[in-house]
Design a protein around this motif. Structure first.
Motif, PDB file in Angstrom:
ATOM      1  N   UNK A 147      43.119  35.429  43.187  1.00 24.55           N
ATOM      2  CA  UNK A 147      42.119  36.023  42.285  1.00 24.55           C
ATOM      3  C   UNK A 147      41.691  37.403  42.804  1.00 24.55           C
ATOM      4  N   UNK A 148      41.448  37.492  44.106  1.00 28.88           N
ATOM      5  CA  UNK A 148      41.059  38.783  44.704  1.00 28.88           C
ATOM      6  C   UNK A 148      42.183  39.804  44.611  1.00 28.88           C
ATOM      7  N   UNK A 149      43.420  39.356  44.833  1.00 28.16           N
ATOM      8  CA  UNK A 149      44.567  40.270  44.738  1.00 28.16           C
ATOM      9  C   UNK A 149      44.634  40.851  43.325  1.00 28.16           C
ATOM     10  N   UNK A 150      44.487  39.974  42.324  1.00 30.94           N
ATOM     11  CA  UNK A 150      44.569  40.425  40.930  1.00 30.94           C
ATOM     12  C   UNK A 150      43.431  41.399  40.615  1.00 30.94           C
ATOM     13  N   UNK A 151      42.184  40.984  40.960  1.00 28.71           N
ATOM     14  CA  UNK A 151      41.027  41.789  40.561  1.00 28.71           C
ATOM     15  C   UNK A 151      40.909  43.078  41.363  1.00 28.71           C
ATOM     16  N   UNK A 152      41.051  42.977  42.687  1.00 27.30           N
ATOM     17  CA  UNK A 152      40.818  44.145  43.554  1.00 27.30           C
ATOM     18  C   UNK A 152      42.106  44.887  43.902  1.00 27.30           C
ATOM     19  N   UNK A 153      43.173  44.126  44.191  1.00 21.83           N
ATOM     20  CA  UNK A 153      44.430  44.752  44.601  1.00 21.83           C
ATOM     21  C   UNK A 153      45.155  45.426  43.451  1.00 21.83           C
ATOM     22  N   UNK A 154      45.121  44.787  42.292  1.00 23.26           N
ATOM     23  CA  UNK A 154      45.820  45.326  41.121  1.00 23.26           C
ATOM     24  C   UNK A 154      44.862  45.973  40.108  1.00 23.26           C
ATOM     25  N   UNK A 155      44.029  45.177  39.438  1.00 24.76           N
ATOM     26  CA  UNK A 155      43.266  45.701  38.285  1.00 24.76           C
ATOM     27  C   UNK A 155      42.336  46.854  38.649  1.00 24.76           C
ATOM     28  N   UNK A 156      41.469  46.653  39.655  1.00 26.80           N
ATOM     29  CA  UNK A 156      40.509  47.691  40.034  1.00 26.80           C
ATOM     30  C   UNK A 156      41.202  48.964  40.486  1.00 26.80           C
ATOM     31  N   UNK A 157      42.383  48.796  41.105  1.00 28.25           N
ATOM     32  CA  UNK A 157      43.126  49.936  41.639  1.00 28.25           C
ATOM     33  C   UNK A 157      44.000  50.594  40.567  1.00 28.25           C
ATOM     34  N   UNK A 158      43.957  50.037  39.352  1.00 29.44           N
ATOM     35  CA  UNK A 158      44.771  50.591  38.276  1.00 29.44           C
ATOM     36  C   UNK A 158      46.263  50.359  38.479  1.00 29.44           C
ATOM     37  N   UNK A 159      46.590  49.289  39.210  1.00 32.49           N
ATOM     38  CA  UNK A 159      47.998  48.982  39.497  1.00 32.49           C
ATOM     39  C   UNK A 159      48.400  47.696  38.777  1.00 32.49           C
ATOM     40  N   UNK A 215      51.978  28.646  53.441  1.00 28.65           N
ATOM     41  CA  UNK A 215      52.175  29.259  52.132  1.00 28.65           C
ATOM     42  C   UNK A 215      52.072  30.766  52.318  1.00 28.65           C
ATOM     43  N   UNK A 216      53.132  31.446  51.897  1.00 25.35           N
ATOM     44  CA  UNK A 216      53.188  32.888  52.042  1.00 25.35           C
ATOM     45  C   UNK A 216      52.994  33.507  50.662  1.00 25.35           C
ATOM     46  N   UNK A 217      52.058  34.449  50.578  1.00 25.55           N
ATOM     47  CA  UNK A 217      51.756  35.105  49.306  1.00 25.55           C
ATOM     48  C   UNK A 217      51.968  36.606  49.481  1.00 25.55           C
ATOM     49  N   UNK A 218      52.897  37.147  48.700  1.00 30.32           N
ATOM     50  CA  UNK A 218      53.185  38.574  48.833  1.00 30.32           C
ATOM     51  C   UNK A 218      52.804  39.312  47.551  1.00 30.32           C
ATOM     52  N   UNK A 219      52.157  40.473  47.729  1.00 36.49           N
ATOM     53  CA  UNK A 219      51.824  41.298  46.561  1.00 36.49           C
ATOM     54  C   UNK A 219      52.067  42.766  46.889  1.00 36.49           C
ATOM     55  N   UNK A 220      51.988  43.602  45.858  1.00 36.87           N
ATOM     56  CA  UNK A 220      52.257  45.022  46.056  1.00 36.87           C
ATOM     57  C   UNK A 220      51.121  45.887  45.525  1.00 36.87           C
ATOM     58  N   UNK A 221      49.926  45.321  45.557  1.00 38.31           N
ATOM     59  CA  UNK A 221      48.745  46.059  45.118  1.00 38.31           C
ATOM     60  C   UNK A 221      48.107  46.815  46.257  1.00 38.31           C
ATOM     61  N   UNK A 222      46.897  47.282  46.003  1.00 41.58           N
ATOM     62  CA  UNK A 222      46.136  47.968  47.054  1.00 41.58           C
ATOM     63  C   UNK A 222      45.822  46.943  48.154  1.00 41.58           C
ATOM     64  N   UNK A 223      46.055  47.324  49.423  1.00 44.94           N
ATOM     65  CA  UNK A 223      45.798  46.367  50.514  1.00 44.94           C
ATOM     66  C   UNK A 223      44.358  45.844  50.487  1.00 44.94           C
ATOM     67  N   UNK A 224      44.217  44.557  50.681  1.00 46.11           N
ATOM     68  CA  UNK A 224      42.910  43.917  50.622  1.00 46.11           C
ATOM     69  C   UNK A 224      42.865  42.838  51.689  1.00 46.11           C
ATOM     70  N   UNK A 225      42.243  43.167  52.813  1.00 47.53           N
ATOM     71  CA  UNK A 225      42.249  42.264  53.969  1.00 47.53           C
ATOM     72  C   UNK A 225      41.063  41.296  53.898  1.00 47.53           C
ATOM     73  N   UNK A 240      54.421  48.669  54.391  1.00 44.65           N
ATOM     74  CA  UNK A 240      54.911  49.530  53.321  1.00 44.65           C
ATOM     75  C   UNK A 240      55.614  48.704  52.248  1.00 44.65           C
ATOM     76  N   UNK A 241      56.202  47.582  52.666  1.00 49.39           N
ATOM     77  CA  UNK A 241      56.951  46.751  51.723  1.00 49.39           C
ATOM     78  C   UNK A 241      56.042  45.848  50.879  1.00 49.39           C
TER      79      UNK A 241
END
Lengths: 110, 151
Positions: B46-58, B75-85, B127-128
């Motif tokens: 949920x955070x990846x979608x909202x902050x990593x992608x949507x908020x970042x315009x990605x 469980x490994x979860x990989x995304x390509x949005x804005x980094x969100x630690x 970077x990946x």
């Protein structure tokens, strides 16, 4: 997520069916807002809610505040053990009235 | 379990939880543990979608992969949005959790639930892509060497 609202006397029952997550919580909020606004005795029937994330906790928090502000009475019906565990872990559980049956829920308004 | 890729949108949450539930079920976890694992991954996705992608315009995908070995379930979860630690996020203080609900801050609970559901939540931004790893230690890994003792 399915929402069915019924009224018996002055008690409104909101029956939720499905998962309450980041996608559905805002939709549920929209659908139940008119009932929450006018009713002061509400049963939130969670018998068929199989999942609740922090977005669902946020929804419960908003509903709780609305009812505390107008001194209404809210009862949560048939909350699953897993959801009760999440509510307990986040310090939510003790603030809510829970019921395990329709009779018990109605009794909470007496 | 074979990896599965989802669009980085909130519509994917249900499918993400189904994937985690299947993998955790195959690993033999009980109902409560499966629920908590679904919750952990759901909160982070949920955070990846909202902050990593949507908020970042990605926009982009999220890929899940579950691995089980003798010692742990991952469980490994990989995304390509804005980094969100998640580890850099301010967590609710234990005292906050006993405050009346009228006085609570909204937020922070999701990451707390995610972290508390697993033994370790690791995060790497490269970077990946960004990778979250949800790690659950298997109980029998300890039981074999120290019978009758619980850590």
């Amino acid at each position: 997520m399915n929402v069915v609202i019924t009224e018996v006397g002055d008690v409104s029952t909101i029956r939720l069916d499905g998962s309450i997550d980041g996608k559905t919580a805002p939709l549920v909020r929209e659908q139940i807002a008119p009932t929450l606004e006018k009713a002061s005795k509400v049963i939130l029937d969670m018998t068929k809610v199989n999942y609740l994330s922090s977005a669902g906790l946020r929804l419960l928090l908003l509903v709780y505040r609305e009812f505390a502000a107008k001194k209404g009475k809210l009862v949560l019906l048939n909350v699953s053990p897993e959801i009760q565990s999440v509510m307990s872990h986040t310090g939510f559980l003790s603030f809510f009235t829970l019921a395990g049956s329709d009779v018990e829920a109605m009794g909470a308004f007496a | 379990m074979d990896e599965q890729t989802f669009p980085g949108t909130l519509d994917s949450l249900e499918g993400v939880r189904d994937y985690v539930a299947r993998a955790a079920g195959q690993a033999g976890f009980d109902r409560g543990k499966i629920y908590n694992l679904c919750l952990a991954v759901d909160e982070i996705v949920t955070n990846i979608v909202l902050h990593g992608y949507e908020e970042a315009g990605l926009s982009g995908d999220i890929t899940l992969r579950a691995d089980l070995d003798a010692d742990e379930f991952v469980i490994r979860v990989e995304d390509h949005g804005k980094p969100y630690d998640p580890n850099a996020h301010r967590m609710p203080h234990p005292d906050d959790l006993s405050l009346p609900l009228e006085d609570r801050a909204i937020g922070g609970l999701g990451i707390m639930l995610a972290m508390d559901a697993v033994d370790d939540l690791q995060y790497d931004a490269t970077a990946a892509g960004n990778v979250h790893r949800f790690i659950v230690k298997l109980p029998h890994a300890n039981a074999a060497t120290s019978p009758g003792r619980q850590s």
